[in-house]
Design a protein around this motif. Structure first.
Motif, short mmCIF file in Angstrom:
data_model
loop_
_atom_site.label_atom_id
_atom_site.label_comp_id
_atom_site.label_asym_id
_atom_site.label_seq_id
_atom_site.Cartn_x
_atom_site.Cartn_y
_atom_site.Cartn_z
N ASP A 165 0.98 -1.09 -0.03
CA ASP A 165 0.04 0.05 0.10
C ASP A 165 0.94 1.16 -0.05
N GLU A 166 1.83 1.28 0.93
CA GLU A 166 2.84 2.37 0.58
C GLU A 166 3.37 2.69 -0.86
N ALA A 167 3.67 1.50 -1.13
CA ALA A 167 4.40 1.35 -2.49
C ALA A 167 3.40 2.18 -3.67
N ILE A 168 2.14 1.72 -3.38
CA ILE A 168 1.23 2.31 -4.41
C ILE A 168 1.16 3.77 -4.28
N TRP A 191 2.95 3.94 -14.72
CA TRP A 191 2.11 3.10 -14.79
C TRP A 191 2.40 1.51 -15.11
N TYR A 192 3.37 1.58 -15.92
CA TYR A 192 3.80 0.18 -16.27
C TYR A 192 4.50 -0.38 -15.23
N HIS A 193 5.29 0.30 -14.53
CA HIS A 193 6.04 -0.34 -13.38
C HIS A 193 5.09 -0.72 -12.09
N LEU A 194 4.17 0.43 -12.11
CA LEU A 194 3.15 0.00 -11.06
C LEU A 194 2.29 -1.42 -11.20
N GLY A 195 1.92 -1.50 -12.51
CA GLY A 195 1.27 -2.58 -12.89
C GLY A 195 2.08 -4.08 -12.98
N GLU A 196 3.36 -3.89 -13.42
CA GLU A 196 4.07 -4.89 -13.15
C GLU A 196 4.39 -5.36 -11.70
N SER A 197 4.42 -4.48 -10.92
CA SER A 197 4.72 -4.67 -9.47
C SER A 197 3.37 -5.39 -8.72
N ARG A 203 -2.02 -8.83 -7.39
CA ARG A 203 -3.44 -7.82 -7.22
C ARG A 203 -3.79 -7.45 -8.61
N LEU A 204 -4.54 -8.69 -9.23
CA LEU A 204 -4.74 -8.42 -10.73
C LEU A 204 -5.55 -7.68 -11.28
N ALA A 205 -6.81 -7.19 -10.55
CA ALA A 205 -7.38 -6.19 -11.00
C ALA A 205 -6.52 -4.98 -10.97
N GLU A 206 -6.17 -4.43 -10.04
CA GLU A 206 -5.13 -3.14 -10.09
C GLU A 206 -4.16 -3.05 -11.17
N ALA A 207 -3.19 -4.34 -11.32
CA ALA A 207 -2.32 -4.40 -12.27
C ALA A 207 -3.07 -4.20 -13.55
N ALA A 231 3.46 -7.50 -23.51
CA ALA A 231 3.72 -8.98 -22.94
C ALA A 231 3.30 -9.11 -21.53
N HIS A 232 3.36 -7.96 -20.72
CA HIS A 232 2.87 -8.05 -19.36
C HIS A 232 1.25 -8.01 -19.38
N LEU A 233 0.69 -7.51 -20.42
CA LEU A 233 -0.73 -7.76 -20.40
C LEU A 233 -1.03 -9.37 -20.78
N ALA A 234 -0.25 -9.94 -21.47
CA ALA A 234 -0.46 -11.36 -21.67
C ALA A 234 -0.23 -12.06 -20.49
N GLU A 235 0.89 -11.68 -19.75
CA GLU A 235 1.25 -12.36 -18.37
C GLU A 235 0.10 -12.24 -17.56
N LEU A 236 -0.65 -11.05 -17.41
CA LEU A 236 -1.61 -11.03 -16.66
C LEU A 236 -2.84 -11.83 -17.06
N GLU A 237 -3.18 -12.04 -18.13
CA GLU A 237 -4.24 -12.83 -18.69
C GLU A 237 -4.04 -14.42 -18.30
N LEU A 238 -2.54 -14.75 -18.27
CA LEU A 238 -2.26 -16.07 -17.95
C LEU A 238 -2.49 -16.20 -16.46
N ALA A 239 -2.14 -15.13 -15.96
CA ALA A 239 -2.39 -15.25 -14.33
C ALA A 239 -3.77 -15.45 -14.05
N LYS A 240 -4.69 -14.69 -14.71
CA LYS A 240 -6.09 -14.73 -14.52
C LYS A 240 -6.87 -16.16 -15.02
N GLY A 241 -5.89 -17.04 -15.74
CA GLY A 241 -6.41 -18.20 -15.92
C GLY A 241 -7.05 -18.10 -17.57
#
Length: 256
Positions: A165-168, A191-197, A203-207, A231-241
């Motif tokens: 939360d402090e990081a955000i 925004w990119y590094h926040l999403g990556e983190s 925390r997939l919805a916020e990412a 590529a990270h949006l693809a990784e996100l979809e993978l994390a969501k199944g």
């Protein structure tokens, strides 16, 4: 150096190189331009030698500002070769010279680069102390672009330390400042590094929200980093199944 070998650490290295040798300096200083060209060509040893020669000449001529700029760039070359002890020594010299001539921005950038070195060494408490020092120095200075990177590094460090939360909050300080100075490229990077983190802490919805905003800005800016966000949006979809969507996104990345 302000910036980075990748996460925020590498972005700082890359940014640092350009900030160490601003375009207006290169335009009036052929020696700086030649040294920077060696760095861009992937010859850090040659670039380091050239920047060191500039620093020695500047010192002989009593041009402390030019000496500090050259050493700042030299440190970036050393960091690209993972010579951490040499890099820290060089940046400490920059801090001393910058303080001598009252260059607050350069002193803050040196402190930020020192923080990035300690981050790469996984000395997180020291890196956090250094980045907080850089934020204090850079606040109100003529280098708000460097302050954006300082808040971003602070966010990355706090993620690593489990203080999500402090990081955000740190990332959003960087975003707000980037918006204030109308730097869309810096904003998209934050925004990119926040999403990556956020993706890394699941925390997939916020990412998704952060990566999507980075994607939007990079499309508008025709940013060459757009494939990394895809590529990270693809990784996100993978994390969501969502395997089919993830593969579709990866195919788009590979297709260019």
């Amino acid at each position: 150096m302000l910036g980075t070998p990748f996460g925020v650490r590498d972005s700082l290295l890359g940014a640092g190189s350009s900030q160490q040798v601003p375009q207006n300096v290169q335009a009036v200083d052929p020696a700086f331009a030649a040294a920077e060209n060696q760095r861009k060509l992937g010859h850090p040893e040659a670039a380091e030698w050239a920047f060191d020669a500039i620093a020695r000449q500047a010192r002989a001529e009593g041009d402390t500002k030019r000496q500090a700029r050259a050493l700042l760039a030299k440190g970036g070359c050393q960091l690209r070769e993972f010579r951490y002890a040499n890099t820290l020594s060089t940046y400490e010299q920059v801090q001393q010279l910058a303080e001598k001539i009252g260059d607050v921005g350069m002193r803050g950038i040196a402190a930020l680069n020192i923080a990035s070195v300690h981050f790469q060494l996984d000395d997180l408490p020291t890196a956090l102390r250094d980045v907080q020092s850089s934020i204090q120095i850079l606040t109100g200075s003529s280098r708000p672009d460097a302050l954006v990177k300082a808040f971003m590094l602070q966010g990355e460090l706090k993620i690593e330390m489990g203080k999500t939360d402090e990081a955000i909050r740190s990332f959003h300080k960087a975003i707000n400042l980037a918006q204030h100075i109308d730097d869309h490229r810096a904003e998209s990077q934050v925004w990119y590094h926040l999403g990556e983190s956020l993706l890394n802490v699941h925390r997939l919805a916020e990412a998704q929200a952060a990566l999507t905003e980075s994607y939007r800005l990079r499309v508008l800016d025709h940013d060459e980093s757009l494939p990394i966000t895809r590529a990270h949006l693809a990784e996100l979809e993978l994390a969501k199944g969502n395997f089919a969507t993830a593969l579709k996104r990866l195919d788009a990345v590979l297709a260019g």
